[in-house]
Design an enzyme around this catalytic site. Structure first.
Site, PDB file in Angstrom:
ATOM      1  N   SER A 182       0.790  -1.232   0.000  1.00  0.00           N
ATOM      2  CA  SER A 182       0.000   0.000   0.000  1.00  0.00           C
ATOM      3  C   SER A 182       0.822   1.281   0.000  1.00  0.00           C
ATOM      4  CB  SER A 182      -0.956  -0.008   1.192  1.00  0.00           C
ATOM      5  OG  SER A 182      -0.236  -0.211   2.383  1.00  0.00           O
ATOM      6  N   HIS A 210      -5.630  -4.279  -1.099  1.00  0.00           N
ATOM      7  CA  HIS A 210      -5.576  -3.279  -2.176  1.00  0.00           C
ATOM      8  C   HIS A 210      -5.672  -3.903  -3.565  1.00  0.00           C
ATOM      9  CE1 HIS A 210      -4.773   0.377   0.164  1.00  0.00           C
ATOM     10  NE2 HIS A 210      -4.159  -0.436   1.002  1.00  0.00           N
ATOM     11  N   LYS A 241     -12.092  -1.027   1.524  1.00  0.00           N
ATOM     12  CA  LYS A 241     -11.372  -0.277   0.490  1.00  0.00           C
ATOM     13  C   LYS A 241     -12.226  -0.180  -0.766  1.00  0.00           C
ATOM     14  CE  LYS A 241      -7.208  -0.339   2.899  1.00  0.00           C
ATOM     15  NZ  LYS A 241      -6.465  -1.302   3.714  1.00  0.00           N
TER      16      LYS A 241
HETATM   17  C1  LIG Z   1      -6.179  -1.540   5.057  1.00  0.00           C
HETATM   18  C2  LIG Z   1      -5.445  -2.800   5.163  1.00  0.00           C
HETATM   19  C3  LIG Z   1      -5.809  -3.770   6.100  1.00  0.00           C
HETATM   20  C4  LIG Z   1      -6.877  -3.520   7.126  1.00  0.00           C
HETATM   21  O1  LIG Z   1      -8.162  -3.581   6.583  1.00  0.00           O
HETATM   22  P1  LIG Z   1      -9.374  -2.952   7.400  1.00  0.00           P
HETATM   23  O2  LIG Z   1     -10.562  -3.593   6.790  1.00  0.00           O
HETATM   24  O3  LIG Z   1      -9.315  -1.485   7.211  1.00  0.00           O
HETATM   25  O4  LIG Z   1      -9.196  -3.347   8.825  1.00  0.00           O
HETATM   26  C5  LIG Z   1      -5.119  -4.952   6.116  1.00  0.00           C
HETATM   27  N1  LIG Z   1      -4.107  -5.184   5.250  1.00  0.00           N
HETATM   28  C6  LIG Z   1      -3.724  -4.276   4.336  1.00  0.00           C
HETATM   29  C7  LIG Z   1      -2.617  -4.587   3.399  1.00  0.00           C
HETATM   30  C8  LIG Z   1      -4.370  -3.050   4.269  1.00  0.00           C
HETATM   31  O5  LIG Z   1      -3.980  -2.147   3.383  1.00  0.00           O
END
Ligand SMILES: *Cc1c(COP(=O)(O)O)cnc(C)c1O
Length: 394
Positions: A182, A210, A241
């Site tokens: 990310s 992502h 996301k």
């Molecule tokens: C955002 C993210 C998470 C966490 O996800 P949430 O649903 O916001 O708790 C986990 N792993 C990665 C790689 C992320 O970018």
């Protein structure tokens, strides 16, 4: 008497001195291409709302209907009385969407990693983890009490080296990697990692936070992108996301997913997701299955924005996805750049150590399907103006 809480003031002063203290901004309007942030109307390049679904009328309607039919809370954890037909319907739909045997719907992406990793490995086991894995993976690994061995970023050869060196001394191994990283927008070499792990009988897990809604056919994620259906053992996902809601998922072989229902501690001991959220996630999957229009627009915007940034002379790093790091070097410059962009009406986050390595501070631009071409042009003009003013581009 010494002040037992003095450490807090010391640590906060320390964070401020290093420029690491987080100033949390307040959103005063719904998520979208344009948002009101701290009283100012700005073009938003900060959210993970890849497909613009966070405020989509069909998804809002689904949430409203679910509240009317089911109420607001589940009233229990999933394993006691909290599993509603909505949850099972969503799990079936996620599995179908991803082309795997089974899926488990959980409260969030972060917690999904805490559910899966400690359920699969323990004190007698070893985890092979990419150097740049997300904090939720790192914490899941720590919670498991397994030995953690880091391999170099996106380096399948190094993964093989550390597996070979360690696997014989442990009961079993788990290889875990982010799919899309990310901070840089680069992609794990899933095909090569799969081959290596399989050779040594190591369990495989990928965090697709992502990649869902972004990579693969119609946003089916990183496993689909690499055509590894049924091969990677576990795909962790999030609904927060591209899907625009909140919640997490664990997908893969039925044997594993059913086991997580018995052994995933946050699944066992924290309440189920609400009917509104669950129904909203279902509506998001409906939209993705109906049409690839939003995913296509996301990529069209991404290609345009990246090409124009390169033409302007910016260094956009190794990105292969809609995440565009604008590499600036030192953290104070990145912060200044972000502050000037904000004055120019553009909201884009500065990231510095420890979120990214020292000397690799950047502005991170998140492209979405919600942006129009005109929005992107406005954003590019602000980057050009601030970039010249601060001597980043000529
Ligand atoms: C955002 C993210 C998470 C966490 O996800 P949430 O649903 O916001 O708790 C986990 N792993 C990665 C790689 C992320 O970018």
């Amino acid at each position: 008497m010494t002040d037992k809480l003095a450490f807090i003031n010391e640590d906060v002063a320390n964070l401020k001195e290093q420029g690491l203290f987080i100033n949390i901004r307040t959103m005063e309007s719904p998520v979208g291409a344009w948002m009101t942030v701290d009283g100012k109307r700005v073009l938003n390049f900060c959210t993970n709302n890849y497909l613009g679904l966070a405020n989509h009328p069909k998804i809002k309607e689904a949430a409203r209907r679910a509240i009317d039919q089911w109420g607001v809370g589940p009233g229990a954890v999933r394993t006691i009385a909290g599993t509603q037909t909505l949850h099972l319907e969503l799990e079936r739909r996620v599995a179908e969407f991803k082309g795997v045997e089974a899926s488990l719907f959980v409260q969030g992406g972060f917690v999904a990693n805490q559910i899966a990793i400690p359920a699969l490995v323990g004190q007698e086991d070893v985890i092979f983890s990419d150097r740049l894995n997300h904090a939720s993976i790192i914490d899941g690994c720590r919670l498991s009490r397994a030995k953690i061995v880091v391999y170099e970023h996106r380096d399948a050869e190094d993964a093989e080296r550390v597996i070979k060196e360690n696997i014989g001394q442990y009961r079993r191994g788990l290889l875990v990697t982010d799919g899309v990283f990310s901070m840089d927008g680069d992609v794990a070499p899933l095909d090569k990692l799969y081959e290596v792990a399989e050779r040594y009988g190591v369990i495989t897990m990928v965090d697709d936070a992502h990649g869902e809604g972004v990579l693969g056919r119609g946003g089916r994620g990183i496993v689909d992108h690499f055509g590894l259906h049924g091969k990677f053992d576990i795909e962790m996902g999030t609904f927060s996301k591209a899907f625009g809601v909140v919640g997490g998922s664990l997908s893969g072989k039925k044997l594993i997913i059913d086991y997580l229902r018995q052994r995933g501690r946050p699944f066992l001991f924290s309440s189920a997701t609400t009917p509104a959220d669950t129904a909203a996630c279902l509506a998001a999957i409906d939209l993705l299955e109906e049409s690839t229009e939003l995913v296509d627009r996301l990529w069209e915007n991404t290609r345009y924005f990246k090409a124009e940034m390169k033409k302007l002379g910016f260094d956009t790093g190794q990105t292969e996805t809609p995440i565009v790091p604008v590499m600036l070097g030192e953290a104070p410059l990145a912060r200044q750049f972000s502050a000037r962009l904000f004055e120019e009406g553009v909201f884009a986050m500065a990231l510095g150590f420890p979120t990214v390595p020292r000397g690799q501070a950047r502005i991170r631009v998140m492209n979405t399907a919600a942006h129009s071409r005109d929005d992107l042009d406005k954003g590019l003009a602000a980057f050009e103006k601030v970039g010249k003013e601060l001597g980043v581009i000529g």
